[in-house]
Write a protein that holds these residues in place. Structure first.
Motif, mmCIF file in Angstrom:
data_model
loop_
_atom_site.group_PDB
_atom_site.id
_atom_site.type_symbol
_atom_site.label_atom_id
_atom_site.label_comp_id
_atom_site.label_asym_id
_atom_site.label_seq_id
_atom_site.Cartn_x
_atom_site.Cartn_y
_atom_site.Cartn_z
ATOM 1 N N ARG A 15 -8.568 1.804 -0.864
ATOM 2 C CA ARG A 15 -6.868 1.751 -0.865
ATOM 3 C C ARG A 15 -6.475 1.450 -2.121
ATOM 4 N N THR B 13 0.976 -1.204 0.132
ATOM 5 C CA THR B 13 0.024 -0.206 -0.001
ATOM 6 C C THR B 13 1.003 1.224 -0.014
ATOM 7 N N ALA B 14 0.452 2.265 -0.279
ATOM 8 C CA ALA B 14 1.190 3.705 -0.422
ATOM 9 C C ALA B 14 1.529 3.905 0.836
ATOM 10 N N ILE C 235 0.667 -0.609 -4.559
ATOM 11 C CA ILE C 235 1.615 -0.125 -5.665
ATOM 12 C C ILE C 235 2.426 -1.440 -6.350
ATOM 13 N N ARG D 197 -0.594 2.055 -9.991
ATOM 14 C CA ARG D 197 -1.563 1.816 -8.806
ATOM 15 C C ARG D 197 -2.429 0.812 -9.172
ATOM 16 N N VAL E 231 5.140 7.752 -6.350
ATOM 17 C CA VAL E 231 4.555 6.839 -7.465
ATOM 18 C C VAL E 231 4.116 7.318 -8.558
ATOM 19 N N ASN E 232 3.787 8.706 -8.484
ATOM 20 C CA ASN E 232 3.359 9.481 -9.755
ATOM 21 C C ASN E 232 4.772 9.387 -10.725
ATOM 22 N N THR F 126 2.927 9.815 -2.872
ATOM 23 C CA THR F 126 2.221 10.160 -3.818
ATOM 24 C C THR F 126 2.940 10.664 -5.066
ATOM 25 N N GLY F 127 4.000 11.634 -4.662
ATOM 26 C CA GLY F 127 4.668 12.094 -5.702
ATOM 27 C C GLY F 127 5.865 10.970 -6.342
ATOM 28 N N THR G 86 3.167 10.192 3.552
ATOM 29 C CA THR G 86 2.264 9.502 2.574
ATOM 30 C C THR G 86 2.028 10.545 1.124
ATOM 31 N N GLY G 87 2.104 11.850 1.477
ATOM 32 C CA GLY G 87 2.100 12.858 0.440
ATOM 33 C C GLY G 87 3.332 12.720 -0.348
#
Length: 160
Positions: A97, A58-59, A100, A88, A77-78, A74-75, A70-71
């Motif tokens: 949820r 999970t993230a 990844i 995702r 994973v982007n 997000t970057g 977690t923020g």
């Protein structure tokens, strides 16, 4: 690479040699990440994603492993998605949820980048006997445990 250990080497000398290896490894990781079109944090996170195998992360879990918010994940994973290394997928147990997962060719792409280094290290390890390899393996395992404890202490203590 044929050099064998000196029985008179002190723990401080070994620590100095370890520091040199870590410094070279950090430079190497940055160089490899750049070559792969990502940054070193993204490469580290991709390593965790690949290492998870069938248990897709999970993230939140990726954030824990990498010591990121977690923020920030997000970057990461982007960027990994943009570079074609990960994607995702919905969590099968909780649709709110995401997990990844690596893209199908990610492991192969990373393996190509690491191949020269891993080949040289494999050759080096092959120069040691079974008992020496067991001691080296034990050292890596115990050193990783010590580093995890130290990292937790660093994160929890105020800056000097």
């Amino acid at each position: 690479m044929e050099r064998k250990p000196d029985a008179g080497t002190s723990p401080l000398e070994v620590l100095a040699r370890m520091d040199q290896l870590i410094a070279l490894s950090l430079v190497g990781q940055h160089t490899l990440a750049e070559r792969l079109g990502i940054n070193v944090t993204d490469l580290t996170c991709l390593g965790f994603v690949l290492g998870a195998g069938e248990e897709a992360l999970t993230a939140g879990r990726l954030a824990e492993l990498a010591g990121l918010t977690t923020g920030a994940v997000t970057g990461v994973v982007n960027r990994l998605e943009g570079a074609g290394y990960a994607r995702r997928v919905p969590d099968p147990d909780d649709r709110r949820r995401v997990r990844i997962v690596p893209e199908k060719d990610s492991a192969a792409r990373i393996a190509v980048a690491y191949e020269p280094t891993y080949r040289r290290l494999t050759e080096l390890f092959e120069s040691y006997g079974p008992e020496e390899l067991a001691a080296i393996s034990d050292w890596f395992t115990r050193a990783a445990d010590a580093m995890r404890i130290s990292l937790a202490e660093i994160r929890e203590s105020p800056a000097p």
